[in-house]
Design an enzyme around this catalytic site. Structure first.
Site, PDB file in Angstrom:
ATOM      1  N   GLU A  47      -2.038  -8.697   4.167  1.00 41.58           N
ATOM      2  CA  GLU A  47      -2.125  -9.209   5.672  1.00 41.58           C
ATOM      3  C   GLU A  47      -3.634  -9.431   6.127  1.00 41.58           C
ATOM      4  OE1 GLU A  47      -1.820  -4.581   5.967  1.00 41.58           O
ATOM      5  OE2 GLU A  47      -1.134  -6.347   4.765  1.00 41.58           O
TER       6      GLU A  47
ATOM      7  N   CYS B  21       0.806  -1.095  -0.184  1.00 39.68           N
ATOM      8  CA  CYS B  21      -0.088  -0.029  -0.043  1.00 39.68           C
ATOM      9  C   CYS B  21       0.925   1.424   0.009  1.00 39.68           C
ATOM     10  CB  CYS B  21      -0.876  -0.071   1.067  1.00 39.68           C
ATOM     11  SG  CYS B  21      -2.315   1.219   1.038  1.00 39.68           S
TER      12      CYS B  21
ATOM     13  N   HIS C 259      -3.716  -4.861   0.830  1.00 40.61           N
ATOM     14  CA  HIS C 259      -3.258  -5.269   2.148  1.00 40.61           C
ATOM     15  C   HIS C 259      -3.314  -6.997   2.305  1.00 40.61           C
ATOM     16  CE1 HIS C 259      -2.642  -1.530   4.386  1.00 40.61           C
ATOM     17  NE2 HIS C 259      -3.626  -0.882   3.146  1.00 40.61           N
TER      18      HIS C 259
END
Length: 241
Positions: A209, A114, A207
């Site tokens: 994660e 990002c 993202h």
């Protein structure tokens, strides 16, 4: 058993962290969990100065550069948009740009997420779209598909799985930085991945994660950086790849 490779994660210097009396350094726990799940040992890098970045990078086997606040638009010659959300620490951009430069110079594998991808672009002379207006793809708090270039580093990293992007950003790549290659886009044309040919640099706008615990393609990005860290560590130790 071989030691787990050390994966450096630049911390975000924050004016307030719950439980601390004064300012602190924060990293999203899901980034750390995702590195740990992929077999790496996450190490937080202290965002002290751009000059200190190279030394910190030199002590780890790879780097994951996470998301965060907006980049100072003065770095690409623009005035701030009314939606601009700066970092708490004025030196954060310079430190993370130093981390990127050190990774490239030292051959340290880098996964940029990002804001990290946007910094990669700005650091190579590119610009950003400072605020995305309403459109066919929602980029803030939505999951959407991305089109990945066949034969790219990204395609190889996720093994043809395809990717659904957990997206949370209001800015995007504008003019492309020198030497960078676009390897994924959203349906509205927003750049979703960048690579730097000749370097082990993989950058994504989303993202990974967020969904890495359940998404094979997102987990694969962390596996990629940990695997490349192991290979680099082996080379430095004289072990054949």
């Amino acid at each position: 058993m071989s030691p787990r490779p050390l994966i450096g994660v630049p911390g975000m210097w924050s004016a307030g962290v719950k439980g601390l009396r004064f300012d602190g350094v924060a990293v999203a726990v899901e980034v750390l969990r995702s590195i740990d799940r992929a077999g790496g040992e996450p190490v937080i890098l202290y965002p002290a100065s751009a000059e200190g970045a190279a030394g910190q990078v030199g002590r780890v086997d790879a780097v994951v550069l996470p998301g965060g606040a907006d980049i100072d638009p003065a770095l690409y010659g623009e005035e701030p948009h009314e939606e601009y959300g700066p970092t708490d620490y004025a030196g954060q951009d310079a430190f993370e740009l130093g981390v990127i430069d050190a990774c490239v110079a030292q051959g340290v594998p880098l996964l940029a997420i990002c804001r990290g991808m946007q910094l990669l672009n700005v650091g190579r002379g590119g610009t950003l779209v400072q605020h995305l207006g309403p459109g066919g793809v929602q980029h803030r708090g939505e999951v959407h598909g991305v089109r990945i270039e066949p034969g790219s580093l990204l395609a190889g990293a996720i093994g043809g799985l395809g990717a659904d992007a957990s997206s949370y950003h209001h800015q995007a790549v504008g003019t492309l930085g020198a030497g960078l290659r676009v390897t994924a886009r959203a349906a509205d044309g927003v750049v979703e991945a960048l690579e730097l040919p000749g370097a082990e640099v993989l950058a994504v706008q989303w993202h990974p994660e967020d969904l890495a615990a359940s998404s094979a393609s997102d987990h694969a990005l962390f596996e990629w950086v940990v695997d490349r860290a192991r290979v680099r560590g082996g080379r430095l130790a004289g072990v054949p790849a």
